[in-house]
Design an enzyme around this catalytic site. Structure first.
Site, mmCIF file in Angstrom:
data_model
loop_
_atom_site.group_PDB
_atom_site.id
_atom_site.type_symbol
_atom_site.label_atom_id
_atom_site.label_comp_id
_atom_site.label_asym_id
_atom_site.label_seq_id
_atom_site.Cartn_x
_atom_site.Cartn_y
_atom_site.Cartn_z
ATOM 1 N N SER A 164 15.040 68.493 -23.212
ATOM 2 C CA SER A 164 15.211 67.125 -22.695
ATOM 3 C C SER A 164 14.003 66.242 -23.042
ATOM 4 O O SER A 164 14.079 65.027 -22.895
ATOM 5 C CB SER A 164 15.452 67.125 -21.184
ATOM 6 O OG SER A 164 14.299 67.526 -20.473
ATOM 7 N N HIS A 165 12.908 66.842 -23.497
ATOM 8 C CA HIS A 165 11.742 66.039 -23.887
ATOM 9 C C HIS A 165 11.169 66.488 -25.227
ATOM 10 O O HIS A 165 9.973 66.353 -25.488
ATOM 11 C CB HIS A 165 10.695 66.016 -22.754
ATOM 12 C CG HIS A 165 11.200 65.218 -21.588
ATOM 13 N ND1 HIS A 165 12.080 65.750 -20.665
ATOM 14 C CD2 HIS A 165 11.031 63.922 -21.241
ATOM 15 C CE1 HIS A 165 12.404 64.813 -19.794
ATOM 16 N NE2 HIS A 165 11.788 63.690 -20.114
ATOM 17 N N SER B 245 7.499 61.427 -21.935
ATOM 18 C CA SER B 245 7.401 62.867 -22.180
ATOM 19 C C SER B 245 7.354 63.687 -20.895
ATOM 20 O O SER B 245 7.320 63.141 -19.801
ATOM 21 C CB SER B 245 6.149 63.137 -23.016
ATOM 22 O OG SER B 245 5.081 62.359 -22.568
ATOM 23 N N ASP C 245 6.681 71.597 -13.205
ATOM 24 C CA ASP C 245 6.827 70.219 -13.685
ATOM 25 C C ASP C 245 8.301 69.846 -13.586
ATOM 26 O O ASP C 245 9.126 70.407 -14.298
ATOM 27 C CB ASP C 245 6.370 70.151 -15.147
ATOM 28 C CG ASP C 245 6.621 68.783 -15.753
ATOM 29 O OD1 ASP C 245 6.787 67.804 -14.997
ATOM 30 O OD2 ASP C 245 6.639 68.699 -16.997
ATOM 31 N N GLU D 24 18.560 65.360 -19.153
ATOM 32 C CA GLU D 24 19.557 66.434 -19.034
ATOM 33 C C GLU D 24 20.966 65.841 -18.977
ATOM 34 O O GLU D 24 21.912 66.415 -19.512
ATOM 35 C CB GLU D 24 19.311 67.266 -17.768
ATOM 36 C CG GLU D 24 18.100 68.162 -17.847
ATOM 37 C CD GLU D 24 18.267 69.303 -18.834
ATOM 38 O OE1 GLU D 24 19.411 69.645 -19.193
ATOM 39 O OE2 GLU D 24 17.229 69.835 -19.280
HETATM 40 P P1 NDP Z 1 13.913 71.495 -13.912
HETATM 41 O O1 NDP Z 1 14.744 71.168 -12.742
HETATM 42 O O2 NDP Z 1 14.492 72.263 -15.035
HETATM 43 O O3 NDP Z 1 12.618 72.243 -13.337
HETATM 44 C C1 NDP Z 1 11.619 72.546 -14.201
HETATM 45 C C2 NDP Z 1 10.498 73.317 -13.533
HETATM 46 O O4 NDP Z 1 10.987 74.327 -12.627
HETATM 47 C C3 NDP Z 1 9.747 74.047 -14.619
HETATM 48 O O5 NDP Z 1 8.405 74.164 -14.235
HETATM 49 C C4 NDP Z 1 10.516 75.376 -14.641
HETATM 50 O O6 NDP Z 1 9.821 76.398 -15.313
HETATM 51 C C5 NDP Z 1 10.677 75.632 -13.171
HETATM 52 N N1 NDP Z 1 11.780 76.546 -12.881
HETATM 53 C C6 NDP Z 1 13.070 76.408 -13.251
HETATM 54 N N2 NDP Z 1 13.795 77.454 -12.798
HETATM 55 C C7 NDP Z 1 12.947 78.260 -12.117
HETATM 56 C C8 NDP Z 1 13.088 79.495 -11.411
HETATM 57 N N3 NDP Z 1 14.263 80.101 -11.308
HETATM 58 N N4 NDP Z 1 11.994 80.026 -10.846
HETATM 59 C C9 NDP Z 1 10.792 79.413 -10.936
HETATM 60 N N5 NDP Z 1 10.602 78.249 -11.595
HETATM 61 C C10 NDP Z 1 11.658 77.680 -12.173
HETATM 62 O O7 NDP Z 1 13.238 70.210 -14.588
HETATM 63 P P2 NDP Z 1 13.693 68.697 -14.557
HETATM 64 O O8 NDP Z 1 14.999 68.551 -15.237
HETATM 65 O O9 NDP Z 1 13.538 68.168 -13.187
HETATM 66 O O10 NDP Z 1 12.525 68.055 -15.477
HETATM 67 C C11 NDP Z 1 12.394 68.448 -16.825
HETATM 68 C C12 NDP Z 1 11.268 67.700 -17.481
HETATM 69 O O11 NDP Z 1 11.538 66.311 -17.496
HETATM 70 C C13 NDP Z 1 9.896 67.842 -16.837
HETATM 71 O O12 NDP Z 1 9.020 68.308 -17.831
HETATM 72 C C14 NDP Z 1 9.517 66.438 -16.414
HETATM 73 O O13 NDP Z 1 8.140 66.105 -16.545
HETATM 74 C C15 NDP Z 1 10.324 65.613 -17.390
HETATM 75 N N6 NDP Z 1 10.556 64.270 -16.882
HETATM 76 C C16 NDP Z 1 9.814 63.236 -17.371
HETATM 77 C C17 NDP Z 1 10.002 61.964 -16.887
HETATM 78 C C18 NDP Z 1 9.158 60.827 -17.349
HETATM 79 O O14 NDP Z 1 9.319 59.733 -16.836
HETATM 80 N N7 NDP Z 1 8.266 60.997 -18.268
HETATM 81 C C19 NDP Z 1 11.002 61.680 -15.863
HETATM 82 C C20 NDP Z 1 11.687 62.850 -15.388
HETATM 83 C C21 NDP Z 1 11.474 64.093 -15.895
HETATM 84 P P3 NDP Z 1 10.378 76.821 -16.797
HETATM 85 O O15 NDP Z 1 10.124 75.615 -17.668
HETATM 86 O O16 NDP Z 1 9.565 78.009 -17.185
HETATM 87 O O17 NDP Z 1 11.848 77.121 -16.644
HETATM 88 O O1 PYC Z 2 14.408 62.497 -18.315
HETATM 89 O O2 PYC Z 2 14.412 61.296 -16.466
HETATM 90 C C1 PYC Z 2 14.031 61.526 -17.615
HETATM 91 C C2 PYC Z 2 13.044 60.610 -18.214
HETATM 92 C C3 PYC Z 2 12.824 59.327 -17.893
HETATM 93 C C4 PYC Z 2 11.805 58.901 -18.707
HETATM 94 C C5 PYC Z 2 11.451 59.919 -19.520
HETATM 95 N N1 PYC Z 2 12.214 60.982 -19.202
#
Ligand code: NDP
Ligand code: PYC
Length: 339
Positions: A47-48, A123, A179, A189
């Site tokens: 997703s990133h 990111s 994270d 996603e």
């Molecule tokens: P998830 O809901 O997939 O959660 C991710 C985190 O939970 C990771 O650290 C992951 O580790 C951990 N995790 C997942 N499953 C388990 C498990 N069973 N046991 C323990 N730990 C677990 O992520 P999101 O979809 O919420 O976010 C994904 C990414 O999007 C992030 O990196 C976030 O920074 C990014 N993002 C960026 C934004 C922005 O504005 N720049 C906005 C929103 C999100 P692992 O990776 O090892 O599975």
């Molecule tokens: O995946 O929610 C997201 C997001 C927003 C900005 C960057 N990533």
């Protein structure tokens, strides 16, 4: 049938950097942005990863991010707050510029903050926390986004997906890092589900009428939901307060007003906190790193896994075997290189 292609991390980084240079980014911007995108792809954070290239280039074309920005660092004698003005560029070069000063201040004061203003941030946040854990510091990072998430009890987009990441250094081991978005899932996603023609899991989103939906199109037109109900809603609000209002930067509703769309990368600020565990634990019994290991062992001992272990496994595989991209992904890179 079309084939997958495997590239070394360096080869993919070179290709992505070239795409951004062709897109008008200067050396500082193109290098830092390519590194973070390829790190996402390397660690199987699709997703990133490279999927974000087009959105970043669209944001450049729309004139909402400055491709030639040179971030500016301000360190004030005696202050634990380090500031970097990204000067309208991407957050990633601002992070690279600010982290050494932040680490120095955290060691000197025990706790320090890096405030990044006027940046475009698309990111994952784990690269920020890993930059701190690599220096023996714990880190907590957050940023707003743009209005796409309804607060619990509400029915319209207001909060951003507002990610929060935390890292704890583990001497001799990969750090403990989590994270995630404060919405049920990152918006990326939802977009990946839409592209793959897949339904969303239940509980991720509501449609424009406020009704639960599993249709990605309807979710993108409606609102995403916070994770954990009122708890995620409150944490998402905290991110708006600390990493928006407190640092004098935009909140998610203000970002959406400014951009007028969620198809561009969001423009706002970022807050990065660094802690020295030794400084906090000084004078108390027990080494904080050794005590943390006892906790991690107890977690794993129950059959649970630590966050980021999936990511580290993907990283090890990419480092050993390279990064495998589908034919469609390679076509996307070739098309962007030819622009
Ligand atoms: P998830 O809901 O997939 O959660 C991710 C985190 O939970 C990771 O650290 C992951 O580790 C951990 N995790 C997942 N499953 C388990 C498990 N069973 N046991 C323990 N730990 C677990 O992520 P999101 O979809 O919420 O976010 C994904 C990414 O999007 C992030 O990196 C976030 O920074 C990014 N993002 C960026 C934004 C922005 O504005 N720049 C906005 C929103 C999100 P692992 O990776 O090892 O599975
Ligand atoms: O995946 O929610 C997201 C997001 C927003 C900005 C960057 N990533």
């Amino acid at each position: 049938m079309s084939q997958d292609t495997t590239l070394t991390i360096e080869a993919l980084t070179g290709r992505v950097e070239e795409i951004f240079r062709k897109g008008g980014l200067n050396e500082v911007q193109a290098g830092a942005v390519a590194r973070v995108i390829v790190a996402g792809e390397r660690d199987a954070c699709k997703s990133h990863g490279i999927y974000r290239i087009e959105g970043a280039l669209r944001t450049v074309k729309a004139g909402k991010v400055k491709p030639d920005a040179i971030p500016e660092l301000t360190v004030t004698e005696g202050s634990a707050i380090v500031k970097v003005n990204a000067k309208g560029g991407f957050a990633n070069p601002a992070v690279e510029l600010g982290v050494p000063a932040l680490a120095e201040r955290a060691r000197a004061c025990g706790l320090a903050a890096l405030v990044i203003n006027d940046c475009t941030h698309f990111s994952a946040l784990w690269p920020e926390v890993e930059a701190l854990t690599a220096q023996g510091l714990a880190g907590l990072v957050m940023c707003p986004s743009y209005s796409t998430v309804a607060p619990t009890g509400g029915n319209k987009p207001l909060l951003g997906t507002n990610p929060v990441a935390f890292g704890w250094p583990r001497p001799g081991k990969s750090p403990y890092v989590f994270d995630f978005a404060t919405s049920v899932a990152a918006r990326g996603e939802i977009e990946l589900h839409r592209r793959a023609g897949k339904q969303l899991p239940e509980g991720w989103a509501i449609d424009a009428e406020g009704k639960p939906t599993t249709d990605p199109e309807a979710a993108l037109a409606g609102a995403m939901l916070p994770f954990g109900g009122h708890k995620g809603s409150a944490i998402g609000t905290m991110v708006e307060l600390l990493a928006g209002i407190m640092i004098g930067d935009l909140t998610s509703p203000e970002v959406l007003d400014y951009l007028g769309t969620t198809t561009l990368s969001p423009v706002h600020g970022e807050l990065i906190l660094a802690f020295s565990p030794e400084a906090f634990a000084a004078g108390r019994a027990g080494d904080p790193f050794a005590r943390a290991e006892v906790l991690f062992e107890a977690i794993v001992g129950q059959g649970a896994r630590l966050p980021s272990q999936r990511r580290y496994a993907a990283r090890a595989k990419s480092q050993a075997e390279g990064i495998t991209l589908t034919a469609a992904e390679m076509e996307q890179l070739d098309r962007l290189l030819a622009l």
